[in-house]
Design a protein around this motif. Structure first.
Motif, short mmCIF file in Angstrom:
data_model
loop_
_atom_site.label_atom_id
_atom_site.label_comp_id
_atom_site.label_asym_id
_atom_site.label_seq_id
_atom_site.Cartn_x
_atom_site.Cartn_y
_atom_site.Cartn_z
N ARG A 1 0.77 -1.25 0.01
CA ARG A 1 0.13 0.09 0.13
C ARG A 1 1.06 1.43 0.09
N ILE A 2 0.95 1.91 -1.13
CA ILE A 2 1.79 3.17 -1.26
C ILE A 2 1.42 4.45 -1.26
N ALA A 3 1.63 5.22 -0.20
CA ALA A 3 1.06 6.58 -0.03
C ALA A 3 1.76 7.24 -1.25
N TYR A 4 0.70 8.33 -1.78
CA TYR A 4 1.18 9.54 -2.82
C TYR A 4 0.35 10.57 -2.64
N ARG A 5 1.03 11.54 -3.25
CA ARG A 5 0.26 13.02 -3.41
C ARG A 5 0.61 13.38 -4.83
N HIS A 6 -0.55 13.54 -5.40
CA HIS A 6 -0.47 13.69 -7.10
C HIS A 6 -1.12 15.00 -7.22
N LEU A 7 -0.46 15.86 -7.91
CA LEU A 7 -0.90 17.39 -8.31
C LEU A 7 -1.08 17.27 -9.78
N ALA A 8 -2.33 17.54 -10.37
CA ALA A 8 -2.76 17.58 -11.82
C ALA A 8 -1.89 19.02 -12.15
N GLY A 9 -1.69 18.75 -13.68
CA GLY A 9 -0.91 19.85 -14.25
C GLY A 9 -0.74 19.55 -15.64
N THR A 10 0.34 20.56 -16.37
CA THR A 10 0.76 20.20 -17.56
C THR A 10 1.73 19.41 -17.60
N GLY A 11 1.95 18.74 -18.77
CA GLY A 11 3.42 17.91 -18.86
C GLY A 11 4.11 18.09 -19.61
N PRO A 12 5.33 17.52 -20.00
CA PRO A 12 5.55 16.18 -18.92
C PRO A 12 5.53 16.57 -17.35
N GLY A 13 4.72 15.33 -16.88
CA GLY A 13 4.78 15.67 -15.43
C GLY A 13 6.26 15.21 -14.61
N VAL A 14 6.37 15.50 -13.40
CA VAL A 14 7.32 15.29 -12.80
C VAL A 14 7.30 14.17 -11.82
N VAL A 15 7.93 13.14 -11.73
CA VAL A 15 7.85 12.23 -10.45
C VAL A 15 8.96 12.22 -9.62
N PHE A 16 8.97 12.56 -8.58
CA PHE A 16 10.14 12.43 -7.47
C PHE A 16 10.27 11.28 -6.78
N LEU A 17 11.42 10.83 -6.85
CA LEU A 17 12.00 9.49 -6.34
C LEU A 17 12.87 9.84 -5.35
N GLY A 18 12.40 9.61 -4.06
CA GLY A 18 13.27 9.84 -2.63
C GLY A 18 14.33 9.07 -2.56
N GLY A 19 15.21 9.39 -1.41
CA GLY A 19 16.37 8.64 -1.17
C GLY A 19 16.22 7.50 -0.06
N PHE A 20 17.13 6.87 0.32
CA PHE A 20 17.11 5.76 1.25
C PHE A 20 16.50 6.32 2.50
N LYS A 21 15.62 5.62 3.19
CA LYS A 21 15.05 5.91 4.42
C LYS A 21 14.43 7.51 4.35
N SER A 22 14.01 8.04 3.42
CA SER A 22 13.58 9.19 3.18
C SER A 22 12.11 9.19 2.99
N ASP A 23 11.04 10.22 3.26
CA ASP A 23 9.76 10.06 2.98
C ASP A 23 9.58 11.46 1.81
N MET A 24 8.19 11.43 1.54
CA MET A 24 7.87 12.44 0.30
C MET A 24 7.45 13.92 1.39
#
Length: 246
Positions: free
Chosen positions: A12-35
């Protein structure tokens, strides 16, 4: 409020998604970091101001997502990122990978190049389980890890030590990207601080030399540390995103 995606593996993956123009941006966090980290929140604010689509999430065992950190591995977290990318976005996206997220971004780029409009890495740490942790352990630490399946190592980012598991090391060996051809057929901007005590500047230079593509650039920021979160560094990240997004 976070939303949740249940992956095919049942995580079960928690996320926050902001709609907008593309291309969209996907943030990939670090080791033991959160969003909710500095870079993720800065990018969210930037995306809101500019109308850019933006997605941040927690890997399993991180933040608000299900699971235990100690049970996770690079393969699990890469699968989480792939599920998020495929289920929650349409078309090519700009991947922004911080530290371990740089490795995850490279794994996604290798598996799904058609879904990547561009890649921005910040202190990318590809293969860090092998060339960082395992290479840095002495024989006694390696013996403890292999015998007991876990080893506690101190962290300057947390009051509690990090637990490095045998599974993390062995699974990481199955996901290495620096030991085989790495084709990146889209714009890539790699950012690295010269004062980074966690990811050596040499790693960035080796990645630049190893990767193959027509538009790959490395920017070194003198004096920047691993957090790469000064106002100047954060502004450089967004400028790099705009550069690769076209």
């Amino acid at each position: 409020m976070s939303q949740y995606l249940t992956t095919g593996d049942g995580r079960r993956i928690a996320y926050r998604h902001l709609a907008g123009t593309g291309p969209g941006v996907v943030f990939l966090g670090g080791f033991k970091s959160d969003m909710t980290g500095t870079k993720a929140m800065y990018l969210q604010d930037w995306a809101q101001r500019t109308g850019r689509g933006f997605l941040r999430f927690d890997y399993s065992g991180h933040g608000d997502s299900s699971g235990s950190f100690e049970d996770g591995s690079i393969g699990d977290w890469a699968a989480d990122a792939r599920a998020v990318l495929e289920s929650l976005t349409d078309g090519p996206q700009v991947l922004v990978g911080s530290s371990m997220g740089g490795w995850i971004g490279l794994l996604l780029a290798r598996a799904l190049p058609q879904r990547v409009a561009g890649l921005v890495t910040v202190a990318a740490a590809p293969d860090f389980t092998e060339h960082g942790y395992w290479a840095g352990f002495d024989q006694a630490q390696r013996d403890t890890l292999m015998r007991h399946g876990r080893l506690e190592v101190p962290s300057e980012y947390d009051d509690q030590p990090y637990v490095i598991t045998r599974r993390l090391i062995e699974d990481g060996r199955e996901r290495l990207v620096m030991n085989q051809p790495l084709r990146l057929p889209f714009p890539v901007r790699m950012l690295q601080g010269t004062a980074d005590a966690d990811v050596p500047m040499d790693w960035a230079l080796r990645l630049l030399d190893h990767a193959r593509g027509d538009d790959i650039r490395l920017t070194l920021v003198k004096g920047a540390d691993h957090r790469f979160s000064t106002p100047e560094c954060l502004s450089l990240i967004t400028r790099s995103i705009e550069d690769v997004a076209g």
